[in-house]
Design an enzyme around this catalytic site. Structure first.
Site, PDB file in Angstrom:
ATOM      1  N   ASP A 204      45.604  -2.195 -19.077  1.00 42.75           N
ATOM      2  CA  ASP A 204      46.191  -1.808 -17.801  1.00 42.75           C
ATOM      3  C   ASP A 204      47.706  -1.800 -17.931  1.00 42.75           C
ATOM      4  O   ASP A 204      48.250  -2.060 -19.015  1.00 42.75           O
ATOM      5  CB  ASP A 204      45.762  -2.795 -16.693  1.00 42.75           C
ATOM      6  N   ASP A 206      51.055  -3.524 -16.073  1.00 43.87           N
ATOM      7  CA  ASP A 206      51.472  -4.569 -15.120  1.00 43.87           C
ATOM      8  C   ASP A 206      52.946  -4.366 -14.778  1.00 43.87           C
ATOM      9  O   ASP A 206      53.797  -4.462 -15.650  1.00 43.87           O
ATOM     10  CB  ASP A 206      51.293  -5.956 -15.756  1.00 43.87           C
ATOM     11  N   ASP A 287      48.630  -2.557 -12.031  1.00 41.95           N
ATOM     12  CA  ASP A 287      48.848  -3.696 -11.145  1.00 41.95           C
ATOM     13  C   ASP A 287      50.303  -3.700 -10.693  1.00 41.95           C
ATOM     14  O   ASP A 287      51.214  -3.631 -11.520  1.00 41.95           O
ATOM     15  CB  ASP A 287      48.568  -5.031 -11.864  1.00 41.95           C
TER      16      ASP A 287
HETATM   17  P1  ATP Z   1      46.260  -6.009 -21.713  1.00 43.77           P
HETATM   18  O1  ATP Z   1      47.256  -5.404 -22.642  1.00 43.77           O
HETATM   19  O2  ATP Z   1      44.859  -5.853 -22.193  1.00 43.77           O
HETATM   20  O3  ATP Z   1      46.435  -5.549 -20.304  1.00 43.77           O
HETATM   21  P2  ATP Z   1      47.574  -8.395 -20.894  1.00 43.77           P
HETATM   22  O4  ATP Z   1      48.070  -9.517 -21.715  1.00 43.77           O
HETATM   23  O5  ATP Z   1      48.586  -7.510 -20.255  1.00 43.77           O
HETATM   24  O6  ATP Z   1      46.558  -7.576 -21.770  1.00 43.77           O
HETATM   25  P3  ATP Z   1      46.538  -8.863 -18.221  1.00 43.77           P
HETATM   26  O7  ATP Z   1      45.165  -9.234 -17.812  1.00 43.77           O
HETATM   27  O8  ATP Z   1      47.007  -7.529 -17.767  1.00 43.77           O
HETATM   28  O9  ATP Z   1      46.604  -9.025 -19.813  1.00 43.77           O
HETATM   29  O10 ATP Z   1      47.490 -10.000 -17.696  1.00 43.77           O
HETATM   30  C1  ATP Z   1      48.852 -10.105 -18.056  1.00 43.77           C
HETATM   31  C2  ATP Z   1      49.398 -11.440 -17.617  1.00 43.77           C
HETATM   32  O11 ATP Z   1      49.494 -11.479 -16.200  1.00 43.77           O
HETATM   33  C3  ATP Z   1      48.506 -12.600 -18.040  1.00 43.77           C
HETATM   34  O12 ATP Z   1      49.222 -13.463 -18.859  1.00 43.77           O
HETATM   35  C4  ATP Z   1      48.105 -13.316 -16.792  1.00 43.77           C
HETATM   36  O13 ATP Z   1      48.428 -14.668 -16.870  1.00 43.77           O
HETATM   37  C5  ATP Z   1      48.898 -12.641 -15.697  1.00 43.77           C
HETATM   38  N1  ATP Z   1      47.966 -12.246 -14.630  1.00 43.77           N
HETATM   39  C6  ATP Z   1      47.022 -11.301 -14.703  1.00 43.77           C
HETATM   40  N2  ATP Z   1      46.330 -11.212 -13.552  1.00 43.77           N
HETATM   41  C7  ATP Z   1      46.861 -12.128 -12.727  1.00 43.77           C
HETATM   42  C8  ATP Z   1      46.608 -12.544 -11.383  1.00 43.77           C
HETATM   43  N3  ATP Z   1      45.646 -11.978 -10.658  1.00 43.77           N
HETATM   44  N4  ATP Z   1      47.380 -13.504 -10.865  1.00 43.77           N
HETATM   45  C9  ATP Z   1      48.353 -14.058 -11.591  1.00 43.77           C
HETATM   46  N5  ATP Z   1      48.648 -13.738 -12.848  1.00 43.77           N
HETATM   47  C10 ATP Z   1      47.912 -12.789 -13.417  1.00 43.77           C
HETATM   48 MN    MN Z   2      46.909  -6.856 -15.376  1.00 46.14          MN
HETATM   49 MN    MN Z   3      48.011  -5.993 -18.842  1.00 48.32          MN
END
Ligand code: ATP
Ligand code: MN
Ligand code: MN
Length: 363
Positions: A204, A206, A287
C-alpha cells in the site's frame, strides 16, 4: 605453515531498535524459514510463539555476513531451541522439513489467501477456514457475509495483489500533495511506511498529511477525500475521526493503533497510456493519516515501521526507560511529563538510543 582466517565474531544487541537492519542482507533463506514459522504461528492464534520466531528472524536480518554454522548462534540473542533446530537444518540441508510442510499445508495456504484480503484478519480467516471455505470462489458460492471493506477487498483482489512500485507511490504522493495544497496552502505530505525504509515495492501507500501551523490540518481530510471522489479516483474509503485527547492516559498497550484522523482507501491509480483495449487504471491501497505538526516526528517514526522495529522501540522505552512511546508522543512515567521532539533524531536522543535512519529499520 597454515593460515587461518578467523571471521570476526557476530555481536547483536538485544532490542531490534538498537540495531541497524538494512533491507538486503546475507541470510535470506534462514530468515525466510523463520518468518514462515512466525506467520504460521500467528495463523494458529499463537502470538507468543509467532513473536519468538519473528525476534529470531530479526536478529538474523541484521547480521553483516552469512552465518557459517550453528556454532555462531551461541552468542546471539533471541534464538530459542526451536529456531536453533530450524536454522541448523537449513544450514545443513538447504531446507527445513517443518517449514516445507507448513508451506504445503492447506491450512497455511488458505489462511495466507484469506488474510491477504483487505479487511480480513486472522480471526475471520480462521472462521472461514473452519467452515470449510478454501478459495475466493467458495466465499461467493457459500454466500459468506462480507463487510463493505471485505467486499471491496474481494472485488479488487487481483489488483491489490500486484505490488505498488516506488514511482507509483511517489506519483500518488504528488497527486495528494497538489490537491491538499490547493485546499490548504503549505500543507505537507510525507511518504511513510516501507517506501521510506527504501523498499522498492509495497502492499500500500502510507501518507502523512500535516501543516506547519498546529491546528490548520483540522478539516483538511474531508474536502481532500471529496475531491478524490469528484475526480472518480475513489473506489473505496472509510474514515475515522481523531480520538486523541491530551488528558487520555498515554498507552502503547493498545497495539499499533493510534488515534489520528485517517482514511483507508482503495484508489484508482491511472496508468501511463498504452495501446487501445488495455485498461488504463489499477486499484491500489492508500492510507491517509492527518497529523498535528507537534506530533509529526512521533507519527513519522510510528508509521515508518517496520512493525517489528516499532514494537521493539516501544518495548525498549517501557522496560529500559520507564517511558511510553506511541505515534502521538513520548511520556516519561517517572516524571509524569511528555517529552517534546521536533525530529526523529530527538526521539532517539530522549530514549538514549543511537539514531537509526529509516533505511536501517527493516527489522
Ligand atoms: P508494505 O510495504 O507492505 O506496505 P509497511 O511496512 O509499509 O509494508 P504497513 O502495514 O503499511 O507496512 O504499515 C506501515 C507502518 O505504519 C507500520 O510500521 C505500522 O506500525 C504503522 N501502521 C499501520 N497501520 C496502522 C494503524 N492502523 N494504526 C497505527 N499505525 C499503523
Ligand atoms: Mn498501511
Ligand atoms: Mn505500507
Amino acid at each position: 605453515h597454515v593460515t587461518v582466517t578467523v571471521e570476526p565474531s557476530l555481536q547483536v544487541a538485544p532490542y531490534a531498535c538498537q540495531r541497524r537492519t538494512p533491507l538486503d542482507h546475507p541470510n535470506p533463506a534462514l530468515v525466510m524459514a523463520l518468518e514462515t514459522l512466525a506467520e504460521a504461528a500467528l495463523f494458529a492464534g499463537e502470538e507468543a510463539r509467532g513473536l519468538a520466531f519473528t525476534r529470531a528472524a530479526s536478529v538474523l536480518r541484521c547480521l553483516p555476513r552469512a552465518l557459517q554454522g550453528t556454532h555462531e548462534l551461541s552468542g546471539l540473542p533471541c534464538i530459542g531451541g526451536h529456531s536453533h533446530r530450524v536454522l541448523q537444518e537449513v544450514l545443513e540441508d538447504g531446507v527445513c522439513a517443518e517449514v516445507e510442510a507448513v508451506k504445503q499445508s492447506e491450512r497455511y495456504q488458505t489462511m495466507k489467501l484469506f488474510t491477504q484480503i483487505f479487511g480480513v484478519g486472522v480471526r475471520t480467516a480462521d472462521c472461514w477456514y473452519r467452515e470449510g471455505l478454501r478459495s475466493l470462489g467458495d466465499l461467493q458460492s457459500h454466500g459468506t457475509r462480507l463487510t463493505r471493506q471485505q467486499q471491496a477487498g474481494v472485488e479488487c483482489f487481483e489488483d491489490l495483489a500486484v505490488p505498488v512500485g516506488r514511482a507509483e507511490a511517489e506519483g500518488l504522493a504528488c497527486l495528494v500533495l497538489d490537491a491538499a495544497a490547493r485546499l490548504l496552502p503549505s500543507a505537507s505530505v510525507t511518504l511513510a511506511g516501507g517506501f521510506r525504509r527504501g523498499k522498492p515495492h509495497g502492499h500500500d501507500v502510507d501518507l502523512l498529511l500535516s501543516h506547519p501551523e498546529e491546528g490548520r490540518e483540522v478539516g483538511l481530510l474531508g474536502p481532500l477525500v471529496a475531491w478524490l471522489e469528484e475526480q472518480g479516483l475513489l473506489l473505496y474509503q472509510h474514515s475515522q475521526h481523531s480520538s486523541y485527547t491530551t488528558t487520555a492516559e498515554p498507552s502503547s498497550s493498545c497495539g499499533p493503533l493510534d488515534r489520528f484522523e485517517r482514511c483507508f482507501t482503495i484508489l484508482r491509480l491511472v496508468l501511463p497510456a498504452t495501446g487501445t483495449g488495455v485498461r488504463a487504471w489499477r486499484a491500489v491501497r492508500l492510507d491517509l493519516v492527518v497529523v498535528p505538526h507537534s506530533q509529526l516526528p512521533f507519527a513519522l517514526l510510528g508509521w515508518t515501521g517496520s512493525r517489528h522495529f516499532e514494537r521493539e522501540l516501544r518495548r525498549f522505552a517501557r522496560h529500559e526507560r520507564e517511558m511510553v512511546l506511541n505515534s502521538h508522543g513520548l511520556y516519561n512515567m517517572r516524571q509524569g511529563t511528555f517529552l517534546p521532539a521536533s525530529s526523529e533524531e530527538e526521539i532517539f536522543q530522549h530514549l538514549g538510543l543511537d539514531y537509526i535512519p529509516p533505511t536501517l529499520r527493516n527489522a
